[in-house]
Design a protein around this motif. Structure first.
Motif, PDB file in Angstrom:
ATOM      1  N   ILE A 104      -3.645  23.802  95.441  1.00 12.02           N
ATOM      2  CA  ILE A 104      -3.129  22.666  96.197  1.00 12.02           C
ATOM      3  C   ILE A 104      -3.438  21.390  95.421  1.00 12.02           C
ATOM      4  CG2 ILE A 104      -3.262  21.361  98.348  1.00 12.02           C
ATOM      5  CD1 ILE A 104      -4.133  23.956  99.734  1.00 12.02           C
ATOM      6  N   VAL A 105      -2.392  20.702  94.968  1.00 10.42           N
ATOM      7  CA  VAL A 105      -2.593  19.514  94.133  1.00 10.42           C
ATOM      8  C   VAL A 105      -2.304  18.210  94.882  1.00 10.42           C
ATOM      9  CG1 VAL A 105      -2.187  20.754  91.981  1.00 10.42           C
ATOM     10  CG2 VAL A 105      -0.245  19.740  93.187  1.00 10.42           C
ATOM     11  N   GLU A 106      -1.594  18.288  95.990  1.00 17.25           N
ATOM     12  CA  GLU A 106      -1.381  17.136  96.864  1.00 17.25           C
ATOM     13  C   GLU A 106      -1.306  17.655  98.288  1.00 17.25           C
ATOM     14  OE1 GLU A 106       1.858  14.456  95.926  1.00 17.25           O
ATOM     15  OE2 GLU A 106       1.784  15.034  93.809  1.00 17.25           O
ATOM     16  N   MET A 107      -1.732  16.847  99.251  1.00 18.37           N
ATOM     17  CA  MET A 107      -1.677  17.293 100.642  1.00 18.37           C
ATOM     18  C   MET A 107      -1.606  16.091 101.566  1.00 18.37           C
ATOM     19  SD  MET A 107      -4.154  20.024 102.624  1.00 18.37           S
ATOM     20  CE  MET A 107      -5.453  18.884 103.074  1.00 18.37           C
ATOM     21  N   VAL A 108      -0.632  16.112 102.485  1.00 21.29           N
ATOM     22  CA  VAL A 108      -0.530  15.080 103.522  1.00 21.29           C
ATOM     23  C   VAL A 108      -0.324  15.777 104.859  1.00 21.29           C
ATOM     24  CG1 VAL A 108       0.433  13.356 101.945  1.00 21.29           C
ATOM     25  CG2 VAL A 108       1.978  14.844 103.229  1.00 21.29           C
ATOM     26  N   GLU A 109      -0.597  15.067 105.921  1.00 29.13           N
ATOM     27  CA  GLU A 109      -0.421  15.644 107.249  1.00 29.13           C
ATOM     28  C   GLU A 109       1.055  15.667 107.639  1.00 29.13           C
ATOM     29  OE1 GLU A 109      -3.127  17.018 108.706  1.00 29.13           O
ATOM     30  OE2 GLU A 109      -3.947  16.418 106.763  1.00 29.13           O
ATOM     31  N   HIS A 110       1.433  16.714 108.344  1.00 34.79           N
ATOM     32  CA  HIS A 110       2.807  16.822 108.847  1.00 34.79           C
ATOM     33  C   HIS A 110       3.040  15.747 109.901  1.00 34.79           C
ATOM     34  CE1 HIS A 110       6.423  18.484 110.647  1.00 34.79           C
ATOM     35  NE2 HIS A 110       6.451  19.487 109.772  1.00 34.79           N
ATOM     36  N   ILE A 118       1.427  19.319 104.722  1.00 36.52           N
ATOM     37  CA  ILE A 118       2.488  19.458 103.733  1.00 36.52           C
ATOM     38  C   ILE A 118       1.806  19.435 102.365  1.00 36.52           C
ATOM     39  CG2 ILE A 118       4.632  18.513 102.815  1.00 36.52           C
ATOM     40  CD1 ILE A 118       5.001  17.086 105.515  1.00 36.52           C
ATOM     41  N   CYS A 119       1.829  20.576 101.690  1.00 39.94           N
ATOM     42  CA  CYS A 119       1.095  20.737 100.436  1.00 39.94           C
ATOM     43  C   CYS A 119       2.050  20.825  99.250  1.00 39.94           C
ATOM     44  CB  CYS A 119       0.241  22.004 100.479  1.00 39.94           C
ATOM     45  SG  CYS A 119      -0.932  22.079 101.842  1.00 39.94           S
ATOM     46  N   GLN A 120       1.705  20.123  98.189  1.00 41.11           N
ATOM     47  CA  GLN A 120       2.355  20.331  96.903  1.00 41.11           C
ATOM     48  C   GLN A 120       1.451  21.297  96.137  1.00 41.11           C
ATOM     49  OE1 GLN A 120       5.410  19.094  96.586  1.00 41.11           O
ATOM     50  NE2 GLN A 120       5.077  18.104  98.581  1.00 41.11           N
ATOM     51  N   VAL A 121       2.047  22.391  95.678  1.00 47.47           N
ATOM     52  CA  VAL A 121       1.242  23.508  95.194  1.00 47.47           C
ATOM     53  C   VAL A 121       1.669  23.913  93.784  1.00 47.47           C
ATOM     54  CG1 VAL A 121       0.456  25.852  95.705  1.00 47.47           C
ATOM     55  CG2 VAL A 121       1.066  24.322  97.584  1.00 47.47           C
ATOM     56  N   ALA A 138      -7.434  24.370 104.453  1.00 44.43           N
ATOM     57  CA  ALA A 138      -6.594  23.868 103.359  1.00 44.43           C
ATOM     58  C   ALA A 138      -7.156  22.534 102.880  1.00 44.43           C
ATOM     59  CB  ALA A 138      -5.155  23.705 103.818  1.00 44.43           C
ATOM     60  N   SER A 139      -7.301  22.379 101.556  1.00 43.86           N
ATOM     61  CA  SER A 139      -7.888  21.152 101.029  1.00 43.86           C
ATOM     62  C   SER A 139      -7.403  20.910  99.615  1.00 43.86           C
ATOM     63  CB  SER A 139      -9.420  21.225 101.046  1.00 43.86           C
ATOM     64  OG  SER A 139      -9.879  22.297 100.238  1.00 43.86           O
ATOM     65  N   LEU A 140      -7.455  19.675  99.195  1.00 45.81           N
ATOM     66  CA  LEU A 140      -7.011  19.288  97.861  1.00 45.81           C
ATOM     67  C   LEU A 140      -7.861  19.995  96.803  1.00 45.81           C
ATOM     68  CD1 LEU A 140      -4.958  17.333  96.572  1.00 45.81           C
ATOM     69  CD2 LEU A 140      -6.797  15.660  96.423  1.00 45.81           C
ATOM     70  N   GLY A 141      -7.187  20.620  95.850  1.00 42.56           N
ATOM     71  CA  GLY A 141      -7.876  21.312  94.768  1.00 42.56           C
ATOM     72  C   GLY A 141      -8.211  22.752  95.046  1.00 42.56           C
TER      73      GLY A 141
END
Length: 211
Positions: A104-110, A118-121, A138-141
Motif C-alpha cells: 500500500i503506497v497511498e491511502m485515503v478514506e472512502h 481507497i488504496c493505491q497499491v 490497512a496502513s501506508l507501507g
C-alpha cells in the motif's frame, strides 16, 4: 482467464474469460465445446470443454475439483480444439500471477463509508492499481497479498474489476482466512507480510507467511 475442473457435471473444464455482470447468458454448442455468452451483447464470457481429459493430458493428474493452472501448451491445444469445432474465438494465455505480494503506497478514506479505505497499491505492474479495502489494519507501507482480476478464491469466488460504493477497485487485499491458510487467525484484517518482500512476487504461503 479462470479455469476450473468439475466432475459433478462430467469430465468438464470450465473457462471464464469475462465477467457476465449478472446478466442473462445463453450458450451454443459445437461438438464437445460450448460457448457461453451474454444474450444482449453476444459477448463471450466462458467456455465449457466436455471430455476435457481426452484433450488435455495434464488434467489426468487431478485429484479433486477446483481451479487448474493451464500452461501455454494447454491453451494452444484448446485454441486448436475451438478452431476445429468451428469457433473463431481465441483464448489468451496469461502468465501473470494472480495472488501477489502487494504494498500500500497511498491511502485515503472512502468519502461514502466510515470503514473503507481507497488504496493505491504496488502489485508489480507498470502502474499502481486502486483497491478499496475495509480491513482495520490497512496502513501506508504495509506489505500484504492482493488477489488480482482473473483470480479464483478458495471458496470459488471470482475476482473481477468492480466498484465499492461507487469507487473503482482492481482486485482485493486478502486475509489469511480468505485464502484458507493453515492456522489462519479468525479475525478481521488483511495479511501482514515481511517488509523485505518485493511487490509483484507471486505469493508463496509456505515461504512468505507464518503464523
Amino acid at each position: 482467464m479462470i479455469a476450473s475442473y468439475n466432475t459433478h457435471v462430467g469430465d468438464v473444464l470450465l473457462l471464464v474469460v469475462a465477467n457476465d455482470e449478472g446478466k442473462k447468458v445463453t450458450f451454443e454448442r459445437k461438438e464437445n465445446i460450448a460457448r457461453v455468452y451474454q444474450e444482449d451483447t453476444g459477448e463471450t464470457v466462458g467456455w465449457n470443454i466436455f471430455e476435457a481429459k481426452s484433450l488435455l493430458k495434464s488434467l489426468t493428474e487431478l485429484s479433486k475439483n477446483g481451479e487448474v493452472k493451464l500452461s501455454a501448451d494447454d491453451v494452444e491445444k484448446l485454441n486448436t480444439a475451438l478452431e476445429k469445432s468451428g469457433f473463431a474465438d481465441k483464448l489468451t494465455y496469461d502468465a501473470q500471477p494472480k495472488f501477489v505480494v502487494a504494498e500500500i503506497v497511498e491511502m485515503v478514506e472512502h468519502p461514502d463509508s466510515d470503514h473503507l479505505h481507497i488504496c493505491q497499491v504496488n502489485v508489480g505492474l507498470e502502474e499502481n492499481v486502486q483497491i478499496v479495502c475495509g480491513a482495520p489494519n490497512a496502513s501506508l507501507g504495509l506489505k500484504t497479498v492482493a488477489a488480482l482480476p482473473g483470480s479464483m478464491m478458495p471458496d470459488g469466488a471470482l475476482i473481477f474489476p468492480g466498484e465499492l460504493r461507487g469507487v473503482p477497485s482492481f482486485g482485493m487485499l486478502c486475509s489469511a482466512r480468505e485464502l484458507e491458510l493453515p492456522n489462519a487467525p479468525q479475525v478481521r484484517g488483511i495479511m501482514e507480510l515481511s517488509d523485505d518482500l518485493t511487490a509483484g512476487l507471486a505469493f508463496e504461503p509456505t515461504t512468505m507467511w507464518h503464523n
